[in-house]
Design an enzyme around this catalytic site. Structure first.
Site, PDB file in Angstrom:
ATOM      1  N   GLU A   1      10.301  16.631  14.226  1.00 17.54           N
ATOM      2  CA  GLU A   1      10.816  16.381  12.881  1.00 17.54           C
ATOM      3  C   GLU A   1      10.340  17.510  11.963  1.00 17.54           C
ATOM      4  O   GLU A   1       9.145  17.728  11.800  1.00 17.54           O
ATOM      5  CB  GLU A   1      10.281  15.029  12.387  1.00 17.54           C
TER       6      GLU A   1
ATOM      7  N   CYS B   1      14.136  10.597   6.242  1.00 20.66           N
ATOM      8  CA  CYS B   1      14.018  10.303   7.671  1.00 20.66           C
ATOM      9  C   CYS B   1      15.358  10.521   8.368  1.00 20.66           C
ATOM     10  O   CYS B   1      15.409  10.818   9.546  1.00 20.66           O
ATOM     11  CB  CYS B   1      13.540   8.876   7.860  1.00 20.66           C
TER      12      CYS B   1
ATOM     13  N   LYS C   1       0.892  -1.174   0.000  1.00 18.06           N
ATOM     14  CA  LYS C   1       0.000   0.000   0.000  1.00 18.06           C
ATOM     15  C   LYS C   1       0.930   1.224   0.000  1.00 18.06           C
ATOM     16  O   LYS C   1       1.500   1.595   1.017  1.00 18.06           O
ATOM     17  CB  LYS C   1      -0.868  -0.018   1.265  1.00 18.06           C
TER      18      LYS C   1
ATOM     19  N   GLU D   1       9.587   1.747  10.681  1.00 11.33           N
ATOM     20  CA  GLU D   1      10.670   2.671  10.312  1.00 11.33           C
ATOM     21  C   GLU D   1      10.070   4.060  10.345  1.00 11.33           C
ATOM     22  O   GLU D   1       9.334   4.448   9.442  1.00 11.33           O
ATOM     23  CB  GLU D   1      11.196   2.331   8.904  1.00 11.33           C
TER      24      GLU D   1
END
Ligand code: NAD
Length: 532
Positions: free
Chosen positions: A379, A282, A175, A248
């Site tokens: 982040e 990331c 997906k 992750e």
């Protein structure tokens, strides 16, 4: 939004669809179905039906499909990089370097090495081997692996996990992100042309609801890459069904520059680490700590290099951000930092003259930041490089570890012993000495985080082991001899058990030999009871 649910389709009562846009121009690139729970269930059903026959193939046969897919990617690499660039906003050259090259390498590595990495292993079972026992682990496929992937590396992230899962004998339902569905359809097309049988790789395009439906459809494992907030939701839903997950997640990765670092190299690395993919990796450098004695020199070099960067929709160093939502987050972090006293040394907002419908943010350098600001805690996921100074090693380590995230970290020094020492103190899944960002591209090395950056690993042998079930087989070659711990628990047995606790459980063969008369006595006792 770069991609949205088509209202027109909804109004027509037709199956809902997702519209994919080029985030650097606003141009529509295509439409794909928004997969429903039923679509997902059917895809999982097809993957399950195909899994037995796929697992029954040898590693060589599975590798043949992966290597044929690799040959197609090699042939069509410009088309792939162009599509990734158009759908995600990154320069095509960067898509080639950061997505196509690493996946070509990963495909050959796992195609050639998976058999050896998953070879059945004989275990050292210590003193039990003197009782005629042997243990072996065989690594079996899990079944159907569900992969839920993000938009920032829409090719490299899913392709790597698909290849590892398939080589381990699983089938896959992917997906992809709602922002990059066309890249995912290209992946499906490549594997289909490579001869992957029906059901071996299923792709269901859709949004978060489609991802949630994939977890509910109960595949045998979920490999999730995305934000920490969504990762937690996925883990909760998976826990209700006891489905194992690899997560992750996000990062706030620190770069520490010591006074003895090669400042020319470190400043170029900071630039690339913070601004590649418009900072939407990331493992982007999101915080940079520089020793106070070299901070001025380092900053001067960084600023000179920022001025030389070219930002545009095509053929530039830096492209657009992938979505307006992400652009707004970055602007919010910069605004909040500046409001609390940070200084903008370069960039600072949307570039003048950028295409009206493109989501561009200038490469931005900030000074005067501290750990109370969102730009140092959350982040940012954008082209922002905040600089802070430190006085000594202990302060550098304390600042670097002062984060809820722990994906990667980077240490810059000419003294490699110091580099390794500091690396061992960093709270991160990967620490690079004199490097930044790039080890996701090394197929052989494990990738994953600690703290809020996730659970489990992908890539390398550790990543491959996430995709198999260890199957332990234990054999007793002396089945005729009764085990001394079996019934009946006579006084002699109780005395032997105390000796086993003292001597056998010490792991020492010598100590164990000392109790052999007691052991033989017990065996005679058991034999006599059996014969009676
Ligand atoms: P996201 O969490 O918004 O979405 C990721 C995927 O999850 C998408 O496919 C989305 O449709 C799906 N999803 C959304 N809600 C869901 C639900 N309830 N159940 C199941 N699936 C659901 O992340 P994003 O914005 O696409 O990606 C950016 C994030 O990914 C950043 O935080 C980045 O750090 C992280 N990331 C981590 C790594 C890593 O290796 N650690 C790599 C790349 C990106």
């Amino acid at each position: 939004m770069t991609t949205e649910v088509s209202e027109a389709a909804a109004a027509r009562g037709a199956a809902r669809e997702i519209v994919s846009y080029d985030p650097s121009t606003g141009e529509e690139l295509g439409r794909v179905p928004l997969g429903t729970a039923r679509d997902v269930e059917r895809a999982v059903g097809r993957a399950r039906a195909a899994q037995g026959a796929w697992a029954a193939r040898s590693f060589k046969e599975r590798a043949r499909v992966v290597l044929r897919a690799r040959a197609i990617v090699l042939e069509e690499m410009d088309e792939v990089a162009g599509l990734v660039g158009r759908e995600s906003g990154k320069p095509a050259a960067e898509a080639m370097a950061m997505e196509v090259v690493p996946t070509l390498d990963l495909m050959q590595f796992f195609a050639r090495r998976a058999a050896r990495l998953l070879r059945p292993e004989k275990l050292d079972i210590g003193l039990y081997r003197f009782l005629g026992r042997a243990s072996e682990i065989e690594y079996r496929p899990l079944g159907v692996v569900g992969i839920i992937s993000p938009w920032n590396f829409p090719w490299a992230t899913p392709v790597g996990e698909i290849v590892m899962a398939l080589m381990a004998g699983n089938t896959v339902v992917l997906k992809p992100s709602e922002l990059t569905p066309l890249v995912a359809l290209k992946i499906a097309d490549v594997f289909e042309r490579a001869g992957a049988p029906e059901g071996v790789l299923e792709v269901v395009t859709g949004d978060g609801s489609t991802g949630a439906a994939l977890v509910e459809a109960a595949p045998d494992k979920i490999m999730f890459t995305g934000s920490t907030v969504t990762g937690r939701r996925v883990a909760e839903a998976a826990a209700r069904r006891l489905i194992p997950v690899v997560l992750e997640l996000g990062g706030k990765d620190p770069m520490v520059v010591f006074e003895d670092a090669d400042l020319e190299a470190a400043s170029s690395a900071a630039l690339w680490g913070a601004f590649a993919n418009s900072g939407q990796a990331c493992a982007s450098v999101e915080r940079c700590y520089v020793h106070e004695t070299v901070a001025e020199d380092f900053t001067r070099r960084v600023l000179a290099k920022v001025r030389a960067l070219r930002q545009a929709a095509r053929d530039a160093d830096i492209g657009a951000m992938s979505s307006e939502r992400q652009l707004l987050i970055v602007e919010g972090h910069v605004r909040e930092a500046v409001g609390r006293g940070a200084r903008v040394l370069a960039g600072g907002g949307r570039p003048k003259g950028a295409p009206e419908r493109g989501f561009f943010h200038e490469p931005t350098v900030l000074a005067g930041v501290d750990h109370t600001m969102a730009v140092m805690r959350e982040e940012t996921f954008g082209p922002v490089l905040p600089l802070m100074t430190f006085k000594d090693e202990a302060e550098a380590v304390r600042l670097a570890n002062d984060s809820e995230f722990g994906l990667t970290a980077s240490v810059w020094t000419r003294d490699l012993r110091r580099g390794r020492r500091v690396a061992s103190l960093m709270e991160a899944g990967t620490v690079m000495v004199n490097e930044v960002l790039y080890t996701h591209g090394i197929a052989q090395t494990p990738w994953g985080g600690v703290k809020q950056s996730g659970l489990g690993r992908t890539h390398g042998r550790l990543g491959l082991l996430e995709l198999v079930a260890p199957h332990h087989v234990h054999v007793n070659r002396l089945a005729r001899v009764p085990d001394p711990w079996w019934f009946a628990y006579t006084p002699g047995a109780a005395a032997l058990f105390r000796s086993l606790a003292r001597r056998f459980a010490s792991g020492s063969l010598l100590q164990t030999i000392l109790i052999s008369p007691q052991m033989l006595g017990r065996l005679r006792e058991l034999k006599k009871r059996r014969d009676d």
